[in-house]
Design a protein around this motif. Sequence first.
Motif, PDB file in Angstrom:
ATOM      1  N   ALA A 136       0.829  -1.208   0.000  1.00 12.80           N
ATOM      2  CA  ALA A 136       0.000   0.000   0.000  1.00 12.80           C
ATOM      3  C   ALA A 136       0.862   1.256   0.000  1.00 12.80           C
ATOM      4  CB  ALA A 136      -0.922  -0.008   1.215  1.00 12.80           C
ATOM      5  N   ASN A 137       1.971   1.222   0.743  1.00  8.33           N
ATOM      6  CA  ASN A 137       2.877   2.370   0.773  1.00  8.33           C
ATOM      7  C   ASN A 137       3.723   2.454  -0.489  1.00  8.33           C
ATOM      8  OD1 ASN A 137       2.825   3.842   3.598  1.00  8.33           O
ATOM      9  ND2 ASN A 137       2.490   1.661   3.982  1.00  8.33           N
ATOM     10  N   VAL A 138       3.969   1.313  -1.121  1.00  6.83           N
ATOM     11  CA  VAL A 138       4.644   1.323  -2.420  1.00  6.83           C
ATOM     12  C   VAL A 138       3.804   2.104  -3.422  1.00  6.83           C
ATOM     13  CG1 VAL A 138       5.306  -0.084  -4.406  1.00  6.83           C
ATOM     14  CG2 VAL A 138       5.994  -0.772  -2.113  1.00  6.83           C
ATOM     15  N   PHE A 139       2.482   1.888  -3.417  1.00  6.71           N
ATOM     16  CA  PHE A 139       1.596   2.624  -4.325  1.00  6.71           C
ATOM     17  C   PHE A 139       1.776   4.127  -4.139  1.00  6.71           C
ATOM     18  CE2 PHE A 139      -1.689  -1.054  -4.068  1.00  6.71           C
ATOM     19  CZ  PHE A 139      -0.944  -1.788  -4.987  1.00  6.71           C
ATOM     20  N   VAL A 140       1.748   4.546  -2.870  1.00  3.92           N
ATOM     21  CA  VAL A 140       1.835   5.985  -2.577  1.00  3.92           C
ATOM     22  C   VAL A 140       3.165   6.554  -3.064  1.00  3.92           C
ATOM     23  CG1 VAL A 140       1.803   7.742  -0.772  1.00  3.92           C
ATOM     24  CG2 VAL A 140       0.342   5.709  -0.569  1.00  3.92           C
ATOM     25  N   MET A 141       4.259   5.941  -2.659  1.00  2.00           N
ATOM     26  CA  MET A 141       5.581   6.490  -2.977  1.00  2.00           C
ATOM     27  C   MET A 141       5.908   6.370  -4.462  1.00  2.00           C
ATOM     28  SD  MET A 141       7.858   5.448   0.332  1.00  2.00           S
ATOM     29  CE  MET A 141       7.262   5.779   1.993  1.00  2.00           C
ATOM     30  N   ALA A 142       5.499   5.270  -5.076  1.00  2.00           N
ATOM     31  CA  ALA A 142       5.788   5.090  -6.501  1.00  2.00           C
ATOM     32  C   ALA A 142       5.016   6.086  -7.353  1.00  2.00           C
ATOM     33  CB  ALA A 142       5.457   3.661  -6.921  1.00  2.00           C
ATOM     34  N   ILE A 143       3.748   6.275  -7.057  1.00  2.00           N
ATOM     35  CA  ILE A 143       2.933   7.202  -7.862  1.00  2.00           C
ATOM     36  C   ILE A 143       3.411   8.635  -7.675  1.00  2.00           C
ATOM     37  CG2 ILE A 143       0.619   8.182  -8.105  1.00  2.00           C
ATOM     38  CD1 ILE A 143      -0.491   5.377  -7.571  1.00  2.00           C
ATOM     39  N   TYR A 144       3.643   9.046  -6.436  1.00  2.00           N
ATOM     40  CA  TYR A 144       4.158  10.399  -6.209  1.00  2.00           C
ATOM     41  C   TYR A 144       5.570  10.537  -6.772  1.00  2.00           C
ATOM     42  CZ  TYR A 144       0.329  12.230  -3.387  1.00  2.00           C
ATOM     43  OH  TYR A 144      -0.889  12.713  -2.972  1.00  2.00           O
ATOM     44  N   GLY A 145       6.366   9.487  -6.651  1.00  2.00           N
ATOM     45  CA  GLY A 145       7.726   9.540  -7.178  1.00  2.00           C
ATOM     46  C   GLY A 145       7.746   9.726  -8.684  1.00  2.00           C
ATOM     47  N   MET A 146       6.951   8.919  -9.393  1.00  2.00           N
ATOM     48  CA  MET A 146       6.919   9.030 -10.854  1.00  2.00           C
ATOM     49  C   MET A 146       6.308  10.351 -11.313  1.00  2.00           C
ATOM     50  SD  MET A 146       6.087   5.186 -12.306  1.00  2.00           S
ATOM     51  CE  MET A 146       4.837   4.745 -11.095  1.00  2.00           C
ATOM     52  N   SER A 147       5.381  10.873 -10.525  1.00  2.00           N
ATOM     53  CA  SER A 147       4.750  12.142 -10.910  1.00  2.00           C
ATOM     54  C   SER A 147       5.707  13.318 -10.768  1.00  2.00           C
ATOM     55  CB  SER A 147       3.499  12.388 -10.066  1.00  2.00           C
ATOM     56  OG  SER A 147       3.842  12.708  -8.724  1.00  2.00           O
ATOM     57  N   LYS A 148       6.616  13.230  -9.783  1.00  2.00           N
ATOM     58  CA  LYS A 148       7.551  14.328  -9.526  1.00  2.00           C
ATOM     59  C   LYS A 148       8.891  14.138 -10.231  1.00  2.00           C
ATOM     60  CE  LYS A 148       5.497  15.242  -4.986  1.00  2.00           C
ATOM     61  NZ  LYS A 148       5.014  16.595  -5.307  1.00  2.00           N
ATOM     62  N   TYR A 149       9.188  12.895 -10.595  1.00  2.00           N
ATOM     63  CA  TYR A 149      10.447  12.607 -11.290  1.00  2.00           C
ATOM     64  C   TYR A 149      10.136  11.692 -12.465  1.00  2.00           C
ATOM     65  CZ  TYR A 149      15.370  11.350 -11.922  1.00  2.00           C
ATOM     66  OH  TYR A 149      16.631  11.160 -12.444  1.00  2.00           O
ATOM     67  N   PRO A 150       9.689  12.262 -13.577  1.00  2.00           N
ATOM     68  CA  PRO A 150       9.211  11.461 -14.711  1.00  2.00           C
ATOM     69  C   PRO A 150      10.251  10.553 -15.347  1.00  2.00           C
ATOM     70  CG  PRO A 150       8.521  13.778 -14.893  1.00  2.00           C
ATOM     71  CD  PRO A 150       9.534  13.707 -13.816  1.00  2.00           C
TER      72      PRO A 150
END
Length: 250
Positions: A136-150
């Motif tokens: 569940a935390n992977v979802f959060v960090m991965a989505i925010y990570g990819m959104s901020k660092y394409p």
Amino acid sequence: MRLTGFYQCVEVFGIVAMLLTERISWQRKIESVVTSTRSIVKVCCGLLVFFLVCGCDLTGKTSLMQPSLTREERLRFTVESYYKNQCKKQWALLWPMAREGDGEVLSELALELGGDLEFPASDSDMKIDPGDKALANVFVMAIYGMSKYPDDKRMLNYIFDPARWNRGDVTVVSIRSGSISYSSIKPPPQVLMTKLRDCLSQAKSPAAGDRCVAQAKELGLIPDFSEYRKAMDAVLATYRRGSCPSHRPW
């Protein structure tokens, strides 16, 4: 009369000699103090670096918010602590940057959570399966990570693996009363998940990434990042385990 003058000269010479001796003695004392001070400073600097790298402060209490290391130093130490299975040190090094929205570091944390990095437990979620909690935390960090660092799409296939979404309810992070909690939701329709995946895959700028984040929020997959950051700060403030488990719990 001459003897008196001689004795006076001898007395003056004695005084001068005594003063010179005292001066030399004081110089030696000063040099000794300076040398000792330099040694103490070197030892203190060495201890300070040790405490910063280990995630400890000078009171002996655990600290996961050490601001003194540069970004490059943190990333360098991260590689070492990862291979040494030092979970607590990993969080101490990476989270201070991740909480500020560093997309590259968020993606790195997501990748490590999908590997051997343990997600810290809190008293409110002890009944949640550790694997579901980490994912569940992977979802959060991965989505925010990819959104901020394409530029970093390493977690794209991992989080959008169809097998992961076709096996029943999915555990997601939710924030309740300022604390991290978890909810079980029905998987979003496949067409919407595909739309979100394509959005993140094609996002080439933070602005484009923000639109993907909005989609993920609408699907109930991630909370607001500012709320998540505060809740994570609280969890990490009570984190005690030093080493990661020898194997993933799933």
